[in-house]
Design a protein around this motif. Structure first.
Motif, mmCIF file in Angstrom:
data_model
loop_
_atom_site.group_PDB
_atom_site.id
_atom_site.type_symbol
_atom_site.label_atom_id
_atom_site.label_comp_id
_atom_site.label_asym_id
_atom_site.label_seq_id
_atom_site.Cartn_x
_atom_site.Cartn_y
_atom_site.Cartn_z
ATOM 1 N N TYR A 1 0.979 -1.284 0.025
ATOM 2 C CA TYR A 1 -0.465 0.309 -0.449
ATOM 3 C C TYR A 1 1.050 1.269 0.103
ATOM 4 C CZ TYR A 1 -3.302 -3.598 0.728
ATOM 5 O OH TYR A 1 -4.246 -4.677 0.677
ATOM 6 N N VAL A 2 2.120 1.108 0.394
ATOM 7 C CA VAL A 2 2.996 2.007 -0.074
ATOM 8 C C VAL A 2 3.304 2.537 -1.408
ATOM 9 C CG1 VAL A 2 5.323 2.735 -0.451
ATOM 10 C CG2 VAL A 2 4.517 1.383 1.443
ATOM 11 N N ASP A 3 3.603 4.225 -2.014
ATOM 12 C CA ASP A 3 2.767 4.745 -3.107
ATOM 13 C C ASP A 3 3.943 5.474 -3.460
ATOM 14 O OD1 ASP A 3 1.464 5.981 -5.349
ATOM 15 O OD2 ASP A 3 -0.819 6.202 -4.497
ATOM 16 N N PRO A 4 4.143 5.738 -4.375
ATOM 17 C CA PRO A 4 5.277 6.038 -4.403
ATOM 18 C C PRO A 4 4.894 7.864 -4.690
ATOM 19 C CG PRO A 4 6.051 4.132 -5.531
ATOM 20 C CD PRO A 4 4.106 4.555 -4.920
ATOM 21 N N ALA A 5 4.045 7.742 -5.085
ATOM 22 C CA ALA A 5 3.914 9.461 -5.779
ATOM 23 C C ALA A 5 2.985 9.799 -4.325
ATOM 24 C CB ALA A 5 2.683 8.997 -6.795
ATOM 25 N N ASP A 6 3.201 9.416 -3.063
ATOM 26 C CA ASP A 6 1.559 9.353 -1.930
ATOM 27 C C ASP A 6 2.403 9.036 -1.302
ATOM 28 O OD1 ASP A 6 0.120 10.679 -0.056
ATOM 29 O OD2 ASP A 6 -1.434 10.071 -1.034
ATOM 30 N N ASP A 7 3.217 9.944 -0.453
ATOM 31 C CA ASP A 7 4.402 9.113 0.629
ATOM 32 C C ASP A 7 3.570 9.227 2.012
ATOM 33 O OD1 ASP A 7 6.120 7.232 1.642
ATOM 34 O OD2 ASP A 7 7.485 8.599 1.614
ATOM 35 N N ARG A 8 2.265 10.023 2.170
ATOM 36 C CA ARG A 8 1.586 10.068 3.482
ATOM 37 C C ARG A 8 1.943 8.948 4.791
ATOM 38 N NH1 ARG A 8 -4.231 12.025 2.464
ATOM 39 N NH2 ARG A 8 -3.892 9.829 1.049
ATOM 40 N N PRO A 9 1.736 9.133 5.548
ATOM 41 C CA PRO A 9 1.883 8.093 6.301
ATOM 42 C C PRO A 9 0.720 6.863 6.037
ATOM 43 C CG PRO A 9 2.193 9.902 7.801
ATOM 44 C CD PRO A 9 2.258 10.337 6.016
ATOM 45 N N GLY B 1 -8.114 -11.896 14.519
ATOM 46 C CA GLY B 1 -7.778 -11.265 15.497
ATOM 47 C C GLY B 1 -7.295 -10.668 15.060
ATOM 48 N N ILE B 2 -6.870 -8.982 15.518
ATOM 49 C CA ILE B 2 -6.324 -7.677 14.712
ATOM 50 C C ILE B 2 -4.959 -7.652 15.259
ATOM 51 C CG2 ILE B 2 -7.109 -5.427 15.205
ATOM 52 C CD1 ILE B 2 -10.317 -6.232 15.786
ATOM 53 N N GLY B 3 -4.101 -7.065 13.509
ATOM 54 C CA GLY B 3 -3.102 -6.586 14.038
ATOM 55 C C GLY B 3 -3.205 -4.921 13.170
ATOM 56 N N ASN B 4 -1.683 -4.385 13.494
ATOM 57 C CA ASN B 4 -1.955 -3.155 12.630
ATOM 58 C C ASN B 4 -0.854 -2.995 12.629
ATOM 59 O OD1 ASN B 4 -1.157 -2.440 16.012
ATOM 60 N ND2 ASN B 4 -0.521 0.075 14.691
ATOM 61 N N LYS B 5 0.060 -2.583 11.690
ATOM 62 C CA LYS B 5 1.651 -1.947 11.582
ATOM 63 C C LYS B 5 1.233 -0.308 10.509
ATOM 64 C CE LYS B 5 4.118 -5.212 12.490
ATOM 65 N NZ LYS B 5 3.187 -6.024 13.023
ATOM 66 N N GLY C 1 9.536 5.974 4.545
ATOM 67 C CA GLY C 1 10.028 4.537 3.769
ATOM 68 C C GLY C 1 10.626 3.500 5.247
ATOM 69 N N GLU C 2 9.451 3.356 6.000
ATOM 70 C CA GLU C 2 10.059 2.520 6.626
ATOM 71 C C GLU C 2 8.625 2.077 8.127
ATOM 72 O OE1 GLU C 2 12.473 2.706 10.633
ATOM 73 O OE2 GLU C 2 12.678 5.118 9.949
ATOM 74 N N VAL C 3 8.622 0.761 7.657
ATOM 75 C CA VAL C 3 7.256 0.697 9.019
ATOM 76 C C VAL C 3 8.397 0.777 10.148
ATOM 77 C CG1 VAL C 3 5.932 -1.034 9.933
ATOM 78 C CG2 VAL C 3 6.574 -1.857 7.070
ATOM 79 N N LEU C 4 7.187 1.324 11.240
ATOM 80 C CA LEU C 4 7.603 1.797 12.788
ATOM 81 C C LEU C 4 7.362 0.595 13.852
ATOM 82 C CD1 LEU C 4 6.401 5.353 12.983
ATOM 83 C CD2 LEU C 4 8.423 4.691 12.385
ATOM 84 N N LEU C 5 8.711 -0.391 13.390
ATOM 85 C CA LEU C 5 8.494 -0.769 15.150
ATOM 86 C C LEU C 5 10.087 -0.703 15.573
ATOM 87 C CD1 LEU C 5 8.179 -4.355 12.618
ATOM 88 C CD2 LEU C 5 6.602 -3.205 14.235
ATOM 89 N N ASP C 6 10.139 -1.428 16.902
ATOM 90 C CA ASP C 6 10.817 -1.607 17.369
ATOM 91 C C ASP C 6 11.988 -2.891 16.923
ATOM 92 O OD1 ASP C 6 12.493 -1.717 20.900
ATOM 93 O OD2 ASP C 6 11.763 -3.594 20.098
ATOM 94 N N THR C 7 13.739 -2.140 17.682
ATOM 95 C CA THR C 7 13.687 -3.241 16.688
ATOM 96 C C THR C 7 14.018 -5.091 17.465
ATOM 97 O OG1 THR C 7 15.593 -2.747 18.656
ATOM 98 C CG2 THR C 7 15.753 -2.126 16.753
ATOM 99 N N GLU C 8 13.216 -4.591 18.526
ATOM 100 C CA GLU C 8 12.966 -6.323 18.602
ATOM 101 C C GLU C 8 11.695 -6.878 18.468
ATOM 102 O OE1 GLU C 8 15.078 -9.087 20.913
ATOM 103 O OE2 GLU C 8 16.419 -7.591 19.662
#
Ligand code: ZN
Length: 344
Positions: free
Chosen positions: A129-137, A146-150, A155-162
């Motif tokens: 779903y990353v659109d190079p023409a629209d870099d809004r988060p 279940g439910i999950g999110n990211k 340019g990155e998916v926000l996650l802790d290094t662990e």
């Protein structure tokens, strides 16, 4: 034009899929699927044995695919939390658990001799779903069993290094001691209320609290005993506009809207892409109900029109893990050497 290719792998609890991702045409081909050689096929075996089986299976299929595709790198989309350096922390649906963490990236790189990236499956799906023409988060949310999110930003998916993060399904939305139980063993988690399973449980609770209302609803027509109710009947009734079924599903949708307003007010994300079997089965009706709850709750600083723009539905197929894995590699690996400039 580049004909660079990557081998992409979607490792789920029941199915292991391999495919070729072509960078130039941004598409997956040669999709092959086999049953995952893990807990689904060998229930009761020790976790360490299943981990070894699955790794052997992935390495063997990846080696064959790399040879077929002539690919320069491999990305594995994995059904569990993964650290930044590619260690799988847990995978209850793949090899059961709990067990030791597994250095999946390192082990596969040793076996394959080329770069390997291993990410959580929802992290991979984000890249679709990353659109190079629209870099809004944006925030990708899956609503299925279940439910999950990211969250994607710059340019990155926000996650802790662990590997922490993206587990909004285990956020406590109902702190009461008798709140609905979650699969993880906790109570009152968003997933316990708003997942497909949570919605079904909410409908059964509503039936117990109001048997006459249930008897008059479209739900009773397909399942006179609420214990026999299933998600198909629930989804059909909501889509048909049944008031009782809609009210039951709205309990979870309100909880999800609350979680979205928390994400918005804390970090300002204004776009939410919804995927997952339950949300997509309800389709436009799901987006409509969720948007109505967001409008009712309000998002501090946004106009009602801006709130109405927040929720969109994602693609209805099962290819996000594969396509996203390919796009992730294309976006994050060094670009292949450019073709020589044409001479005149
Ligand atoms: Zn939980």
């Amino acid at each position: 034009m580049s004909d660079a290719a990557f081998t992409v792998i979607d490792l789920g609890g029941t199915t292991l899929r391999t495919a070729r991702y072509g960078v130039a045409d941004d598409a997956v081909t040669d999709v092959r699927r086999v049953p995952t050689d893990g807990i689904a096929g060998h229930p009761g075996r020790p976790v360490a044995e299943l981990q070894a089986r699955v790794l052997d299976q992935v390495a063997a299929l990846a080696a064959e695919a790399v040879a077929r595709h002539g690919s320069g790198a491999v990305c594995v989309s994995f059904a569990g939390p993964v650290t930044a350096d590619g260690r799988a922390l847990a995978a209850p649906t793949v090899w059961g658990g709990p067990g030791e963490q597994v250095a999946v990236r390192q082990r596969l790189e040793e076996r394959l001799g080329l770069p390997v990236v291993v990410v959580n499956d929802l992290t991979a799906a984000v890249w679709r779903y990353v659109d190079p023409a629209d870099d809004r988060p944006f925030c990708l949310i899956t609503v299925s069993s279940g439910i999950g999110n990211k969250v994607y930003r710059a340019g990155e998916v926000l996650l802790d290094t662990e590997g922490h993060g993206g587990e909004i399904g285990h956020w406590t939305v109902d702190p009461s001691p008798d709140a609905a139980p979650c699969d993880c063993g906790g109570r009152g988690h968003l997933g316990a209320l708003a997942s497909g399973r949570g919605a079904l449980a909410a409908a059964r609770r509503a039936a117990l609290a109001d048997p006459a209302g249930y008897a008059r609803s479209a739900l009773a027509a397909s399942a006179p005993d609420p214990e026999l109710l299933d998600n198909r009947a629930l989804v059909a009734a909501v889509r048909a506009g049944d008031a009782f079924a809609t009210a039951a599903v709205r309990v979870g949708i309100t909880a999800l809207a609350t979680a979205i307003t928390a994400v918005f007010t804390s970090i300002g994300i204004r776009r939410y892409v919804l995927i997952g079997g339950f949300a997509l089965a309800l389709g436009a009706r799901y987006a409509e109900l969720l948007t109505a709850e967001l409008e009712r709750l309000g998002c501090f600083g946004l106009t009602p029109e801006e709130v109405r723009q927040m929720v969109v539905l994602g693609a209805e197929d099962d290819d996000s893990g594969l396509i996203g894995a390919g796009r992730l590699l294309a976006a994050t690996l060094p670009a292949p050497a450019p073709a020589p400039a044409p001479t005149r």
